[in-house]
Write a protein that holds these residues in place. Structure first.
Motif, PDB file in Angstrom:
ATOM      1  N   ASP A  36       7.758 -82.366 -17.999  1.00 22.76           N
ATOM      2  CA  ASP A  36       8.678 -83.123 -17.143  1.00 22.76           C
ATOM      3  C   ASP A  36       9.215 -84.383 -17.810  1.00 22.76           C
ATOM      4  OD1 ASP A  36       8.454 -81.340 -14.948  1.00 22.76           O
ATOM      5  OD2 ASP A  36       6.527 -82.236 -14.425  1.00 22.76           O
ATOM      6  N   MET A  37       8.740 -84.682 -19.007  1.00 20.58           N
ATOM      7  CA  MET A  37       9.217 -85.852 -19.747  1.00 20.58           C
ATOM      8  C   MET A  37      10.462 -85.503 -20.559  1.00 20.58           C
ATOM      9  SD  MET A  37       7.152 -88.468 -19.098  1.00 20.58           S
ATOM     10  CE  MET A  37       7.179 -87.874 -17.418  1.00 20.58           C
ATOM     11  N   ASN A  38      11.248 -86.529 -20.911  1.00 27.47           N
ATOM     12  CA  ASN A  38      12.445 -86.313 -21.720  1.00 27.47           C
ATOM     13  C   ASN A  38      12.100 -86.020 -23.177  1.00 27.47           C
ATOM     14  OD1 ASN A  38      14.179 -86.790 -19.589  1.00 27.47           O
ATOM     15  ND2 ASN A  38      14.589 -88.926 -20.146  1.00 27.47           N
ATOM     16  N   ALA A  39      12.737 -85.001 -23.714  1.00 29.41           N
ATOM     17  CA  ALA A  39      12.717 -84.762 -25.157  1.00 29.41           C
ATOM     18  C   ALA A  39      13.956 -85.472 -25.692  1.00 29.41           C
ATOM     19  CB  ALA A  39      12.766 -83.268 -25.451  1.00 29.41           C
ATOM     20  N   ASP A  40      13.804 -86.677 -26.156  1.00 28.78           N
ATOM     21  CA  ASP A  40      14.964 -87.501 -26.500  1.00 28.78           C
ATOM     22  C   ASP A  40      15.495 -87.136 -27.883  1.00 28.78           C
ATOM     23  OD1 ASP A  40      16.809 -89.764 -26.806  1.00 28.78           O
ATOM     24  OD2 ASP A  40      15.750 -90.571 -25.074  1.00 28.78           O
ATOM     25  N   PHE A  41      16.241 -86.015 -27.933  1.00 29.27           N
ATOM     26  CA  PHE A  41      16.785 -85.508 -29.182  1.00 29.27           C
ATOM     27  C   PHE A  41      18.209 -86.018 -29.411  1.00 29.27           C
ATOM     28  CE2 PHE A  41      14.213 -81.266 -28.845  1.00 29.27           C
ATOM     29  CZ  PHE A  41      13.038 -81.983 -29.034  1.00 29.27           C
TER      30      PHE A  41
END
Length: 503
Positions: free
Chosen positions: A274-279
């Motif tokens: 549920d966390m952002n994969a900040d790509f």
């Protein structure tokens, strides 16, 4: 059409007649930066690249080797001739460059992109600080000698201050000053520093992020009178569109984990879906860097920080990332996959560690024992020790989420003309993550695993056999587990009956 866009581009025109210095030119980011500068800024005079001799190859041979990469195939030889190698090493005092080369750079260079760094989370602290902190100090010293300097962009990371949950476009203080740390580098041995590392780094999760936080402070202290800025990308991943769709050249970060999962080597990960994969795709990052350097020179505002991230503008969840890659993986598995897809994701650290022992180390020990019996080398356990180190380090970033502010990035984007927005596109809000992640997977298959798309039918046939073996093993293990449980229940029942039987 492309030529017309370049002629109408204010940014491309800014680079006309300019000489540029790029550190980290042989790295993932550096390669794409050089390609884009040569292709989109044809009026550029010279690109100097800091490069060191390596593996019995001099700098000219290494430069020729650099241009053998397929991403440069579209460039004319006349464009590549603008690249001039400078023999040096970011980890050496004075960058290891000669006096004549230093004089040349000081008199000619007007734009500097400092992206050289060691990015491995598991590197020893002293090695990381020598490269990322002292190396930055040496680049700053060189920039101060440049008589025509118009723009100096230091590439840091959005996670330099990952100990904070909200990260603005400002330079935060560190518990230890960069000057103190530079002093420690000189007198402390690598072994001493490694012993002291937990105390020195405090809450920072790895030497990379810590070194970048210190380097930013050094930059702030020493570059106040320079046209300079800090550029902070989040997790830099494969190209979205250029120079080649899905292109990548290394196993660092998400691409390496994706390759490991696809090959059947990695079977468990410590992730909060549920966390952002900040790509941020590497071509978007490079375009933003080129535009930021232009903005530094033409906007003439005090030192700024550019947080280039995706989470606040166009979020991608780790769960979405996993789902798209699973679909692509089943549609086009690697031809030489070692095992069928089997991937467990745990938010709980203890459950993940248990699965590491059950799914990685235990099978590795059994297969190494079998290898020993038939006179083969035991390699799997050592392999999985490396896999564990490489997958454990990024878990910190897959279990947390940050609120990145990006006002300066948006301000630069708003200053750009329509032509520049197209030629140097980096608006992350426009990125279709589902389509991109599909390209990400197929790019990994092609450029990292070297699997030709034409072999997908054969790969699927082989994958069907791996599936049968996988299912068969599951049945055997399930029956074995049930047998053990049945035996335990039987023994327990026998014990209870014995206790209940009168003497």
């Amino acid at each position: 059409m492309a030529e017309l866009e370049t002629q109408q581009s204010e940014i491309a025109n800014f680079y006309n007649g300019q000489s540029v210095l790029v550190t980290g030119a042989t790295g993932f980011l550096g390669k794409v930066l050089i390609e884009k500068l040569l292709r989109a800024c044809p009026g550029i005079e010279t690109i100097y690249i800091l490069i060191r001799a390596k593996k019995n190859k001099n700098v000219l041979e290494r430069t020729d080797e650099l241009f053998m990469d397929q991403i440069y195939k579209k460039l004319e030889k006349s464009a590549m001739a603008k690249v001039m190698p400078i023999n040096g090493d970011i980890a050496l005092p004075g960058l290891g460059i000669s006096e004549s080369d230093r004089s040349l750079l000081a008199s000619k260079v007007s734009v500097v992109f400092h992206s050289a760094a060691t990015v491995r989370f598991t590197d020893p602290l002293k090695h990381t600080l020598v490269t990322n902190l002292r190396g930055t100090s040496e680049v700053i010293n060189l920039c101060k000698e440049m008589i025509n300097l118009k723009s100096f962009l230091y590439v840091s990371t959005a996670y330099s201050h990952c100990v904070r949950s909200e990260i603005d476009e400002v330079i935060y203080e560190t518990p230890m000053s960069p000057e103190q740390m530079l002093s420690c580098i000189e007198w402390m041995s690598a072994q001493q520093m490694e012993i002291m590392a937990p105390h020195i780094m405090g809450d920072w999760p790895n030497s990379y992020a810590f070194s970048k936080a210190l380097a930013e402070n050094l930059f702030k202290n020493r570059c106040a009178n320079l046209p300079a800025a800090i550029f902070r990308p989040s997790i830099v991943v494969s190209a979205a569109k250029e120079p080649l769709v899905g292109w990548n050249d290394n196993l660092n970060g998400p691409i390496g984990i994706t390759a490991g999962v696809a090959m059947g080597v990695i079977r468990t990960m410590n992730v909060d879906v549920d966390m952002n994969a900040d790509f941020v795709p590497v071509d978007y990052v490079v375009n933003a860097m080129i535009a930021s350097a232009w903005d530094i020179a033409t906007n003439k505002t005090p030192m700024r920080v550019f947080n280039y991230t995706s989470g606040s503008r166009n979020p991608l969840k780790w769960g979405q990332f996993r789902k798209v890659l699973i679909t692509a993986g089943f549609a086009a598995p690697p031809k030489k996959a070692l095992w069928y897809f089997c991937m467990f994701v745990f938010k709980n650290v203890r459950l993940h560690r248990l699965s590491v022992y059950l799914l990685h180390f235990f099978p590795a020990i059994l297969l190494d024992m079998a290898a020993l019996l038939i006179g083969k080398q035991r390699r799997l356990f050592k392999l999985y020790q490396k896999v564990d180190a490489q997958t454990s380090a990024p878990a910190y970033f897959a279990l947390r989420q940050w609120d990145f502010k990006d006002d300066n990035v948006r301000s630069t984007l708003n200053r750009m003309s329509t032509s520049d927005r197209k030629l140097f596109h980096f608006d992350i809000e426009d990125l279709d993550w589902k389509s991109y992640m599909n390209d990400f997977y197929y790019g990994m298959r092609l450029y990292i695993l070297k699997d030709d798309p034409a072999n997908i039918p054969d790969a699927l046939k082989r994958y069907d056999r791996l599936k049968m073996m996988h299912r068969g093993l599951q049945v055997i293990l399930s029956l074995g587990f049930l047998g053990i449980v049945s035996k335990i229940v039987s023994l327990a029942a026998t014990g209870i009956l014995a206790l209940e039987t009168p003497a």
